[in-house]
Motif scaffolding. Structure first.
Motif, mmCIF file in Angstrom:
data_model
loop_
_atom_site.group_PDB
_atom_site.id
_atom_site.type_symbol
_atom_site.label_atom_id
_atom_site.label_comp_id
_atom_site.label_asym_id
_atom_site.label_seq_id
_atom_site.Cartn_x
_atom_site.Cartn_y
_atom_site.Cartn_z
ATOM 1 N N CYS B 109 0.839 -1.194 0.000
ATOM 2 C CA CYS B 109 0.000 0.000 0.000
ATOM 3 C C CYS B 109 0.883 1.256 0.000
ATOM 4 O O CYS B 109 1.817 1.356 0.800
ATOM 5 C CB CYS B 109 -0.921 0.017 1.205
ATOM 6 N N CYS B 114 -1.019 3.202 6.466
ATOM 7 C CA CYS B 114 -1.980 2.084 6.365
ATOM 8 C C CYS B 114 -1.565 0.973 7.323
ATOM 9 O O CYS B 114 -0.379 0.680 7.489
ATOM 10 C CB CYS B 114 -1.995 1.557 4.934
ATOM 11 N N THR B 116 -1.599 -2.054 6.916
ATOM 12 C CA THR B 116 -0.834 -3.125 6.244
ATOM 13 C C THR B 116 0.653 -2.801 6.185
ATOM 14 O O THR B 116 1.463 -3.671 5.888
ATOM 15 C CB THR B 116 -1.340 -3.397 4.811
ATOM 16 N N CYS B 135 -6.859 -0.151 -1.943
ATOM 17 C CA CYS B 135 -6.547 -0.911 -0.732
ATOM 18 C C CYS B 135 -7.847 -1.230 0.019
ATOM 19 O O CYS B 135 -8.641 -0.341 0.300
ATOM 20 C CB CYS B 135 -5.596 -0.119 0.157
ATOM 21 N N CYS B 138 -7.316 0.673 3.770
ATOM 22 C CA CYS B 138 -7.353 2.129 3.987
ATOM 23 C C CYS B 138 -8.021 2.871 2.838
ATOM 24 O O CYS B 138 -8.116 4.096 2.886
ATOM 25 C CB CYS B 138 -5.956 2.666 4.219
#
Ligand SMILES: [Zn+2]
Lengths: 313, 152
Positions: B109, B114, B116, B135, B138
């Protein structure tokens, strides 16, 4: 609302929203009828970022439904600072509680949390992402003052990082609402939010000057522009100054204009606005209680129905 | 210039990925997780004149056929690509790529904030939208710069 979690406002349909707001009205009319509704249940307040009022609002709402609450204490002293992943943390906390409320500095945290637990999760703010329970109480306030159709709403301030803005804009696409977004160029709505608005065919316009639209608005939703968003402090003072309102600013507004703010405010709404009939931000904050009670009640009911179905099978 | 002039030799068994947008060949290899250490033959032609694309890249991988999920991700950076499966010097199958609905675990991302990108045990997941990917965590939208975020 037949959802298990409340993660973003984009997941909410008009029916979902109206069901919660109808229930919020019922709660406000007869709070005693809800007092023991979820007695014996526990709500975990997982705040990975400092917050007093959102946490207190959920705490109070839960207790008024007969629930107990548990919290994490200071972020600094909890296991977060020892490097435990959010995925692990929520899996542990799931064992202590029947539902989780999560505030976290990273976007997407609530989505991740919901993937890791089987109890309801409420997103109480994920970085610059979403804050959908705030939106429900915002909509409740708008509904009680104007109704939710044939509305012209102005949303002003930090539209880029303002999670309450992102959620409110998405939720308003369910209604017949014209949306005006007023901000400095550098704090416009992010691409992802504009994408969703265009996808739903929302009527929206972007402005840099409140003066251009103030006369058309039924609702003006003001948000704070934070100093951290600007590399230079002078630049911050210059820009933020243009997005402050006072009683004089509102002289061009409709008599029925409702001014809202997710609070806390610093100086973006001058105290002289408090004395006008436009000011509704304290009412808005108070609406957090019946709306969050209605939301928790709905999610707990859904979770209990799901448990019942598993047993019946 | 015809293909045999390129000195990209014919392969016996494997996959030829043709009509890759010029400059994307190395990203194609990245998506396939091929860095040469696997031991099978890999030939790459870059910026070859093409009627359809102006210039194109070609990737030939011996003894390797692509999985559907690999083809899905390829479609994001090489939407015009054709995938030729070769067995015993013959093209036995020729497919155009199609865009998948979502891509898991391949892209990172671009939003540094984010979840992740925090230290979480989670694969990234992107929905494929009109002209990019988005994504699932987010909501950040990634468009022209997809290839810069391949994380394999
Ligand atoms: Zn993301």
């Amino acid at each position: 609302m037949r959802q298990d979690h409340l993660i973003t406002a984009t997941q909410l349909s008009r029916d979902d929203i109206e069901a919660v707001l109808d229930r919020a009205r019922a709660v406000a009319d007869d709070p005693a009828a809800y007092a023991d509704r979820h007695a014996g249940r526990v709500l975990a307040l997982c705040f990975f970022e400092p917050s007093t009022r959102t946490r207190m609002s959920f705490d109070s709402a839960a207790k008024r439904l007969g629930m107990n609450t548990v919290g994490m204490g200071d972020v600094d002293s909890s296991s977060v600072s020892k490097g435990e992943s959010l995925s692990d943390t929520v899996r542990v906390i799931e064992g202590y509680a029947d539902a989780l409320v999560l505030r976290h500095p990273s976007e997407g945290a609530a989505t991740l949390a919901a993937e890791n637990v089987s109890v309801p999760v409420v997103n109480a703010g994920d970085g610059a992402g979403q804050h959908p329970s705030q939106t429900l109480l915002d909509l409740h306030t708008i509904r009680e003052n104007h109704g939710l159709d044939d509305l012209t709403v102005g949303i002003m301030g930090d539209l880029k990082y303002g999670r309450t803005v992102h959620s409110l804009a998405a939720a308003l696409t369910n209604f017949d609402a014209n949306q005006h977004f007023i901000s400095p160029e550098s704090l416009r709505l992010p691409r992802s939010v504009r994408f969703d608005l265009h996808e739903t065919g929302a009527q929206m316009r972007e402005h840099t000057d409140l003066e251009d639209v103030i006369g058309e608005l039924d609702v003006l939703y003001v948000t704070r522009i934070q100093k951290e968003r600007f590399p230079d402090e002078n630049e911050y003072h210059r820009v933020a100054g243009e997005y402050r309102i006072d009683a004089e600013t509102l002289e061009d507004a409709s008599e029925d204009l409702t001014v809202m703010h997710p609070l806390p405010r610093v100086d973006e709404i001058a105290p002289d606005v408090d004395e006008t009939d436009h000011a509704r931000y304290f009412e808005q904050a108070h609406n957090g209680i019946p709306v969050r009670m209605a939301l928790l009640d709905t999610l707990m009911e859904n979770a209990e129905a799901a448990e019942g179905m598993e047993v019946d099978r | 210039m015809s293909e045999h002039e390129l000195r990209v030799s014919k392969i016996r068994d494997g996959t030829v990925i043709d009509h890759v947008e010029g400059g994307q060949a190395l990203n194609v290899l990245a998506i396939l997780g091929i860095d040469g250490s696997e031991g099978f033959g890999v030939s790459v032609g870059m910026n070859v004149p093409s009627d359809r694309l102006g210039r194109k890249d070609i990737v030939k991988v011996e003894e390797r056929e692509l999985s559907q999920s690999e083809v899905d991700v390829l479609s994001l950076i090489a939407p015009e690509a054709t995938i030729n499966i070769v067995r015993d010097f013959e093209v036995v199958e020729k497919n155009r790529v199609t865009r998948p609905d979502s891509v898991t675990g391949v892209l990172s991302c671009p939003n540094r904030n984010c979840i992740t990108n925090a230290d979480e045990p989670v694969d990234t997941r992107f929905d494929v939208v009109a002209d990019g990917v988005r994504c699932d965590y987010c909501s950040t939208i990634l468009r022209a710069d997809i290839a810069d975020h391949i994380d394999v």
